[in-house]
Design a protein around this motif. Structure first.
Motif, PDB file in Angstrom:
ATOM      1  N   GLU A  98       9.714  -3.639   0.416  1.00  0.00           N
ATOM      2  CA  GLU A  98       9.652  -3.300   1.837  1.00  0.00           C
ATOM      3  C   GLU A  98      11.007  -3.554   2.523  1.00  0.00           C
ATOM      4  OE1 GLU A  98       7.436  -5.129   5.728  1.00  0.00           O
ATOM      5  OE2 GLU A  98       6.268  -5.011   3.879  1.00  0.00           O
ATOM      6  N   ASN A 102      13.438  -0.688   4.157  1.00  0.00           N
ATOM      7  CA  ASN A 102      13.924  -0.770   5.537  1.00  0.00           C
ATOM      8  C   ASN A 102      15.447  -0.691   5.585  1.00  0.00           C
ATOM      9  OD1 ASN A 102      11.363  -0.955   6.621  1.00  0.00           O
ATOM     10  ND2 ASN A 102      11.381  -3.184   6.682  1.00  0.00           N
ATOM     11  N   ALA A 107      10.658   5.206   3.614  1.00  0.00           N
ATOM     12  CA  ALA A 107       9.260   4.796   3.777  1.00  0.00           C
ATOM     13  C   ALA A 107       8.484   5.218   2.536  1.00  0.00           C
ATOM     14  CB  ALA A 107       8.651   5.436   5.023  1.00  0.00           C
ATOM     15  N   GLY A 157       2.118   3.809   5.454  1.00  0.00           N
ATOM     16  CA  GLY A 157       1.668   2.565   6.077  1.00  0.00           C
ATOM     17  C   GLY A 157       0.236   2.714   6.539  1.00  0.00           C
ATOM     18  N   ASN A 158       0.001   2.505   7.832  1.00  0.00           N
ATOM     19  CA  ASN A 158      -1.356   2.660   8.347  1.00  0.00           C
ATOM     20  C   ASN A 158      -1.535   3.976   9.113  1.00  0.00           C
ATOM     21  OD1 ASN A 158       0.128   2.049  10.570  1.00  0.00           O
ATOM     22  ND2 ASN A 158      -1.070   0.281  11.207  1.00  0.00           N
TER      23      ASN A 158
END
Length: 178
Positions: A98, A102, A107, A157-158
Motif C-alpha cells: 500500500e 501510494n 491503485a 478499495g471500497n
C-alpha cells in the motif's frame, strides 16, 4: 496474531530502507510473493505460527522458503521471529505494498468480467479509471465470473463501479419503481 499498528510500523521501517537503498520495486515484488506463499500454503502458515517450533527453526524455515529474498527482507523476518511476531508477515506485506502504491501513484483494482480481458482492454480500463481516481496507473487483477451476463465490475478499495448488465438492469428497475 493481528496487530495492525505494529505491522504498519514494521512495514514503514522496511519501506524507508527500500527507498534509501533504491530497492522499492524489488522489495515490493518479493513481498507480493511472500504474501501469496503464506496465504496459499496453510501448512506453511501453521508451521510458522506453531509455538512448538523453536525460533531458530522458524528462521530456517523462512530462510529456506525465501532464500532468494533480499537481505533486508531476510533480516526483517529474523527480527519478527525473534520478537514473536512472525504472524504479522502478511499484514506487513499488505501495508508495504500500500505504501509503495501510494508512493508511485498506483491503485490496486479488481475487475470482474464474464470472460478474460485482453491486455488492450486492461490497459484501457487502467488508463480511464486511473484518471478518475487521481492516480497514475491501476494494477488490475481480472476475475472471471461466468454468472455475469456482460459488462464489468471494477473495485478499487471500497469503491465499486458496476458496469455489468445485471447492475444496469437493477439501476433501471430502481428508477422505474420511483
Amino acid at each position: 496474531m493481528s496487530n495492525p499498528a505494529i505491522a504498519n510500523r514494521y512495514a514503514f521501517a522496511l519501506f524507508q530502507v527500500a527507498i534509501e537503498q533504491k530497492l522499492l520495486d524489488q522489495l515490493d515484488t518479493e513481498l507480493r510473493v511472500v504474501r501469496e506463499v503464506i496465504q496459499q500454503n496453510q501448512d506453511f502458515n501453521t508451521l510458522l505460527s506453531s509455538p512448538k517450533l523453536s525460533k531458530d527453526k522458524k528462521k530456517q524455515l523462512l530462510q529456506n522458503a525465501f532464500s532468494n529474498a533480499n537481505p533486508f527482507l531476510q533480516n526483517t523476518f529474523n527480527l519478527l521471529v525473534d520478537r514473536g511476531r512472525e504472524g504479522l508477515i502478511v499484514q506487513i506485506a499488505d501495508h508495504f505494498i500500500e505504501l509503495t502504491n501510494n508512493e508511485k501513484g498506483i491503485a490496486e483494482a479488481t475487475v470482474t468480467s464474464a470472460r478474460p480481458l485482453t491486455e488492450k482492454e486492461i490497459k484501457a480500463l487502467s488508463k480511464t479509471f486511473a484518471k478518475k481516481l487521481g492516480k497514475k496507473d491501476l494494477r488490475i487483477e481480472n476475475i472471471v465470473d461466468s454468472n455475469l451476463l456482460g459488462g464489468i465490475k471494477l473495485r478499487v478499495g471500497n469503491r465499486i463501479y458496476d458496469g455489468s448488465v445485471k447492475g444496469k438492469l437493477e439501476r433501471l428497475e430502481r428508477q422505474l419503481l420511483r
